[in-house]
Design an enzyme around this catalytic site. Structure first.
Site, PDB file in Angstrom:
ATOM      1  N   GLU A  25       0.882  -1.138  -0.096  1.00 32.99           N
ATOM      2  CA  GLU A  25      -0.003  -0.013   0.029  1.00 32.99           C
ATOM      3  C   GLU A  25       0.930   1.355  -0.071  1.00 32.99           C
ATOM      4  OE1 GLU A  25      -2.987   0.217   3.197  1.00 32.99           O
ATOM      5  OE2 GLU A  25      -3.715   2.067   2.508  1.00 32.99           O
ATOM      6  N   ASN A  48      -6.612   1.289   2.449  1.00 29.18           N
ATOM      7  CA  ASN A  48      -7.521   2.842   2.586  1.00 29.18           C
ATOM      8  C   ASN A  48      -7.019   3.844   1.638  1.00 29.18           C
ATOM      9  OD1 ASN A  48      -8.722   1.441   4.762  1.00 29.18           O
ATOM     10  ND2 ASN A  48      -7.436   2.407   6.271  1.00 29.18           N
ATOM     11  N   ASN A  88     -12.161  -1.017  -1.153  1.00 26.60           N
ATOM     12  CA  ASN A  88     -11.632  -1.265   0.345  1.00 26.60           C
ATOM     13  C   ASN A  88     -12.379  -1.006   1.289  1.00 26.60           C
ATOM     14  OD1 ASN A  88      -9.170  -2.503   1.638  1.00 26.60           O
ATOM     15  ND2 ASN A  88      -9.519  -0.306   2.488  1.00 26.60           N
ATOM     16  N   GLU A  89     -12.664  -1.941   2.019  1.00 25.38           N
ATOM     17  CA  GLU A  89     -13.328  -2.053   3.559  1.00 25.38           C
ATOM     18  C   GLU A  89     -14.453  -0.806   3.168  1.00 25.38           C
ATOM     19  OE1 GLU A  89     -10.170  -1.375   6.597  1.00 25.38           O
ATOM     20  OE2 GLU A  89      -9.695  -3.540   6.317  1.00 25.38           O
ATOM     21  N   GLU A  92      -6.454  -9.199   3.401  1.00 33.28           N
ATOM     22  CA  GLU A  92      -5.681  -8.588   4.431  1.00 33.28           C
ATOM     23  C   GLU A  92      -5.646  -9.346   5.784  1.00 33.28           C
ATOM     24  OE1 GLU A  92      -6.101  -4.444   5.204  1.00 33.28           O
ATOM     25  OE2 GLU A  92      -6.979  -4.035   3.523  1.00 33.28           O
ATOM     26  N   GLN A 142       1.435  -6.312   5.684  1.00 33.65           N
ATOM     27  CA  GLN A 142       1.726  -6.057   4.210  1.00 33.65           C
ATOM     28  C   GLN A 142       2.985  -6.551   4.310  1.00 33.65           C
ATOM     29  OE1 GLN A 142       0.990  -1.809   3.385  1.00 33.65           O
ATOM     30  NE2 GLN A 142      -1.198  -1.764   4.392  1.00 33.65           N
TER      31      GLN A 142
HETATM   32  O1  AHR Z   1      -3.069  -2.693   6.029  1.00 31.96           O
HETATM   33  C1  AHR Z   1      -3.412  -1.717   6.867  1.00 31.96           C
HETATM   34  C2  AHR Z   1      -4.702  -0.971   6.539  1.00 31.96           C
HETATM   35  O2  AHR Z   1      -6.090  -1.946   7.359  1.00 31.96           O
HETATM   36  C3  AHR Z   1      -5.485  -1.165   5.247  1.00 31.96           C
HETATM   37  O3  AHR Z   1      -5.198   0.014   4.657  1.00 31.96           O
HETATM   38  C4  AHR Z   1      -6.973  -1.229   5.286  1.00 31.96           C
HETATM   39  O4  AHR Z   1      -7.423  -1.752   4.457  1.00 31.96           O
HETATM   40  C5  AHR Z   1      -6.921  -1.864   6.770  1.00 31.96           C
HETATM   41  O5  AHR Z   1      -7.921  -1.215   7.549  1.00 31.96           O
END
Ligand code: AHR
Length: 501
Positions: free
Chosen positions: A27, A72, A172-173, A292, A351
């Site tokens: 990310e 995010n 995402n989310e 994730e 990550q």
């Molecule tokens: O991996 C860190 C963050 O965790 C990501 O950006 C988000 O998708 C999740 O809340």
């Protein structure tokens, strides 16, 4: 000493070992990209500015797909900012991580890095604040061979061949109030369905991931998956799951049983997805992209000095230093993903570098392996063929967060010439003696037996002590008359590989 016995039946196949289980996530956050992957002034940088010391470690890690560019971050991202001549790329504010994005690395550069590491791209589109047309434009830029405005732009930008991205995340989310442009399940479900249908009109073979709830603890969890899939079922292929674990209030026993929670999470999402499928009388199955997962000391970060009002480029954010116990949990979560390989067909460790990551770097300095690096890289290297369901007979213990949990967890994989058994001992103080009936594997030699453990379950690798924790040969492993026996230290992760004589 606790004792456990495991029966392996070669016919008890759960599913194939999928290379996409070993995916990861990059990310534009903190120092994941800048001074993580990309640092043009670093002594090991290649002509494109990528750190080759990191490339070497990523290759050793054995990660396969890479989800990119968020997270995010993607919900405020204009992909057009990050292609074309670098000098004219704008600097933007990233609201999700309160930092500055220089856009010096974008899709075309990242694709070059993916080639260095032999990885597959899993690309996220911003459906939160942009919508259908920018997603289609990105698809055209990325995948169309030539002869259209955006494919010709890619070629003019120096990338003649299409990137041919197969897997795409639709945002995402989207139920998280922290997400720029967060939505209700109704709104997101409809938008995801329309975006997916349009993308598949361009290429029917794309594999599309619709956002599940951001976590099983969300008030939206369950209903979110149902509503979103009721709208999008016919157009998407995967629903996403995200889960992060940490030690709460020093309760290591519960933490070590985190994999039981992941298992329950997977069950719930599959039940919901299948419920929608049955209601629709659909023969199609929606699988899980667990895109994730990791250990993350989120609460500590929220309360730390990282959170401030300055707009900084690539600040140090979420740089967790992982312990031996964290590595045991990561190894165990990966075992669970393997055990669900019938329906969890893609996954991403979140990550890859610096940000809650198995690999750490210093600007201008070294790159090193965190404790969590080892179970991931060894599993990726040894798992092959098919996943075998073990029958585990072991003592159980009571956890405050996850109910009763087995002290020993295990999974096995096998192909024609080799097999591997992965094990954890969750006991906080006692070693365990484990026997494994491997007769049905018809393999007669222990090729390798390694264990990650330490007298201090909180030991970690740091810049000053990069090799404080490493896996060591487990010399207690023995194979006689088709029975493998091994002693597992407390709070440990172990891999045993078997081969022909
Ligand atoms: O991996 C860190 C963050 O965790 C990501 O950006 C988000 O998708 C999740 O809340």
């Amino acid at each position: 000493m606790p004792r456990a016995h495991i029966e392996l039946d070669r016919r008890a196949v759960i599913g194939p070992v999928r290379r996409r289980t070993f995916g990861s996530f990059v990310e534009h956050l903190g120092r994941c990209v800048y001074t993580g992957l990309y640092e043009p002034d670093h002594p090991t940088a290649n002509p494109d500015g990528f750190r080759m010391d990191v490339v070497e470690l990523v290759r050793e890690l054995g990660s396969t797909t890479v989800r990119y560019p968020g997270g995010n971050f993607v919900s405020g991202f204009r992909w057009e900012d990050s292609v074309g001549p670098r000098a004219s790329r704008p600097v933007r504010r990233d609201l999700s991580w309160h930092s500055l994005e220089s856009n010096q690395v974008g899709l075309d550069e990242f694709a070059k890095w993916l080639k260095l590491t032999d990885s597959e791209l899993m690309l996220a589109v911003n459906v939160a604040t942009r919508g259908i047309l920018p997603a289609l434009d990105l698809l055209e830029y990325a995948n169309h061979p030539s002869g259209t405005a955006l494919s010709d732009l890619r070629i003019a930008n120096g990338t003649p061949e299409p990137h041919d991205v197969r897997m795409w995340c639709l945002g995402n989310e989207m139920d998280g109030p922290w997400q720029t442009g967060f939505m209700t399940a109704e709104d997101y479900g409809k938008l995801a369905a329309r975006t997916a249908a349009a993308m598949k009109a361009a290429d029917k073979d794309l594999e599309l991931v619709v956002c599940g709830s951001s976590g099983s603890g969300m008030p939206t969890f369950g209903d979110w998956e149902r509503t979103v899939l009721e709208h999008s079922y016919d157009h998407v292929d995967y629903v996403s799951c995200h889960a992060y674990y940490q030690v709460h209030d020093g309760d290591l026993g519960s933490f070590l049983a985190s994999a039981t929670d992941m298992d329950y999470f997977i069950d719930t999402v599959l039940a919901t997805a299948d419920h929608v499928g049955h209601k629709k009388r659909s023969s199609k199955k929606i699988n899980i992209s667990f895109d994730e997962w990791n250990v993350w000391y989120l609460k500590e970060h929220q309360e730390s000095e990282e959170v401030n009002e300055e707009w900084r480029h690539a600040p140090r954010q979420l740089e967790d230093q992982y312990t031996v116990a964290d590595a045991v949990v990561v190894g165990n979560l990966l075992m669970t993903l393997l055990k669900r390989s019938d329906r969890v067909t893609s996954a991403s460790l979140a990550q890859l570098v610096n940000v809650i990551a198995p690999i750490m770097t210093e600007p201008g300095g070294p790159a090193w392996r965190q404790t969590t690096f080892y179970p991931f890289s060894i599993t990726s290297r040894l798992a092959s063929g098919e996943v075998i369901r073990p029958v585990i007979d072991a003592p159980a213990y009571l956890t405050a967060r996850h109910g009763e949990a087995s002290v020993i967890d295990a999974v096995a994989t096998a192909d024609e010439d080799r097999a591997a058994v992965f094990l954890v001992n969750r006991d906080l103080s006692e070693p365990a003696r484990v026997t494994i009936d491997v007769r049905s594997l018809a393999l007669s030699r222990i090729v390798e037996a390694v264990t990650l453990a330490d007298s201090d379950p909180y030991a970690r690798n740091t810049l000053a002590q990069q090799l404080r924790v490493t896996p060591a040969a487990n010399t207690s492993a023995a194979l006689a008359d088709g029975v493998l026996s091994i002693e597992l230290p407390p709070v440990s992760w172990t891999a045993i590989s078997l081969g022909r004589g």
